[in-house]
Design an enzyme around this catalytic site. Structure first.
Site, short mmCIF file in Angstrom:
data_model
loop_
_atom_site.label_atom_id
_atom_site.label_comp_id
_atom_site.label_asym_id
_atom_site.label_seq_id
_atom_site.Cartn_x
_atom_site.Cartn_y
_atom_site.Cartn_z
N LYS A 13 -2.71 10.29 3.96
CA LYS A 13 -1.86 10.25 5.21
C LYS A 13 -0.49 9.96 4.97
O LYS A 13 0.23 10.99 5.44
CB LYS A 13 -2.32 9.09 6.38
CG LYS A 13 -3.69 8.87 6.58
CD LYS A 13 -4.13 7.81 7.52
CE LYS A 13 -3.92 6.29 6.77
NZ LYS A 13 -4.75 6.11 5.65
N ARG A 88 -5.31 2.81 14.97
CA ARG A 88 -6.24 2.31 13.87
C ARG A 88 -7.28 1.54 14.55
O ARG A 88 -8.33 1.32 14.04
CB ARG A 88 -5.68 1.17 13.00
CG ARG A 88 -5.66 1.92 11.57
CD ARG A 88 -5.14 0.68 10.80
NE ARG A 88 -5.13 0.82 9.42
CZ ARG A 88 -4.28 1.51 8.55
NH1 ARG A 88 -3.08 1.97 9.01
NH2 ARG A 88 -4.49 1.19 7.24
N ARG A 123 -2.32 5.18 -7.84
CA ARG A 123 -1.14 5.11 -6.80
C ARG A 123 0.05 4.33 -7.32
O ARG A 123 -0.12 3.15 -7.86
CB ARG A 123 -1.36 4.91 -5.37
CG ARG A 123 -0.10 4.73 -4.50
CD ARG A 123 -0.47 4.64 -3.18
NE ARG A 123 -1.22 3.82 -2.51
CZ ARG A 123 -1.64 3.56 -1.47
NH1 ARG A 123 -1.81 4.45 -0.49
NH2 ARG A 123 -2.83 2.44 -1.05
N ARG A 156 0.82 -1.30 -5.42
CA ARG A 156 0.86 -1.92 -3.98
C ARG A 156 -0.21 -2.97 -4.16
O ARG A 156 -1.32 -2.82 -4.71
CB ARG A 156 0.40 -0.79 -3.08
CG ARG A 156 1.23 -1.00 -1.71
CD ARG A 156 0.90 0.13 -0.91
NE ARG A 156 -0.18 -0.08 -0.12
CZ ARG A 156 -0.79 0.63 1.01
NH1 ARG A 156 0.12 1.96 1.13
NH2 ARG A 156 -1.74 0.59 1.60
N ARG A 167 -10.58 -2.80 3.14
CA ARG A 167 -9.86 -1.92 3.97
C ARG A 167 -10.79 -0.57 4.23
O ARG A 167 -10.72 -0.41 5.68
CB ARG A 167 -8.58 -1.45 3.08
CG ARG A 167 -7.57 -2.38 3.30
CD ARG A 167 -6.52 -2.12 1.91
NE ARG A 167 -6.08 -0.91 2.06
CZ ARG A 167 -5.46 -0.21 0.98
NH1 ARG A 167 -5.43 -0.64 -0.10
NH2 ARG A 167 -4.74 0.89 1.37
#
Ligand code: AP5
Ligand code: MG
Length: 210
Positions: A13, A88, A123, A156, A167
């Site tokens: 996203k 969400r 990431r 992160r 998540r």
């Protein structure tokens, strides 16, 4: 153009929002980035959100709805925007509808749960400007350094496997039902997320009729 990007954690996203924002000349509103900035600045919202985010849980709807209403009233949103990471939950989507905000399209970036772990472990994000990279799929020009601002790249806090699992669970329970919500409004577009970044961008633009 008012656009929502839906998708599991790691679907892409943020990556696609950044590309589309440049191509379409409209801002991206990322609730995740807004919340991380609030945590960094130790604001009241940041203090409220931190524990939820660290555990991979959703921040309460009223906090998010307040943040987004405020952000959408800024002048740079007048010509349109891309929402990344919001709504969400069904109550968040209903709150947008109740505010009279209607979307041109909701793009769901489809990705299998199995692909997500390698996305997350690879990431890297810029600690200064929030730009996002991947060590193999989208590496920075110089290792550990942000192409955009020269800031240091970091991992992160919620990208550890245990939090990612939470998540993902939350995504399937709370966020996935939004696909039905927007399909009923006739604006849902499904796009394959498990392909190279530029191919996913091409398919999103195609789904938007561009
Ligand atoms: P948020 O920051 O929105 O996290 P998320 O939804 O878990 O999604 P990510 O940012 O992890 O993934 P992404 O889809 O943006 O993927 P990316 O492009 O980075 O939210 C964080 C937390 O904030 C939530 O858990 C919650 O607590 C809270 N929150 C936020 N919004 C909220 C809301 N509305 N309500 C309640 N709580 C809220 O890509 C991932 C990696 O893969 C990158 O390294 C990238 O380079 C790479 N990659 C991307 N595309 C590809 C590709 N096609 N091929 C290979 N690699 C790719
Ligand atoms: Mg993101």
């Amino acid at each position: 153009m008012k656009l929502i990007l839906l998708g599991a954690p790691g679907a892409g996203k943020g990556t696609q929002a950044e590309i589309l924002s440049k191509k379409l000349g409209i801002p991206t509103i990322s609730t995740g980035n807004i919340l991380r900035e609030a945590i960094k600045n130790q604001t009241e919202t940041g203090l409220k959100a931190k524990a939820f985010m660290d555990n991979g849980q959703l921040v309460p709807d009223d906090v998010i709805i307040g943040i987004v209403r405020e952000r959408l009233s800024q002048p740079d949103c007048a010509k349109g925007y891309i929402l990344d990471g919001m709504p969400r939950t069904i109550p968040q989507a209903a709150a947008l509808e109740e505010s009279g905000v209607h979307f041109d399209a909701v793009v769901s970036i489809e990705i299998l749960d199995e692909v997500i772990e390698s996305r997350m472990t690879g990431r890297r994000v810029c600690g200064s400007c929030g730009a996002s990279y991947h060590i193999t799929a989208n590496p920075p020009k110089a290792e550990g350094v942000c192409d955009v601002c020269g800031g240091a790249l970091t991992i992160r806090k919620d990208d550890n496997p245990e939090t990612v699992k939470n998540r993902l669970k939350v995504f399937h329970a709370e966020t996935e039902p939004l696909k039905d919500f927007y399909a009923k409004l006739g604006i849902l577009k499904l796009v394959e997320g498990n392909q190279p970044i530029e191919d996913a961008t091409r398919d999103i633009l195609k789904a938007l009729g561009m």
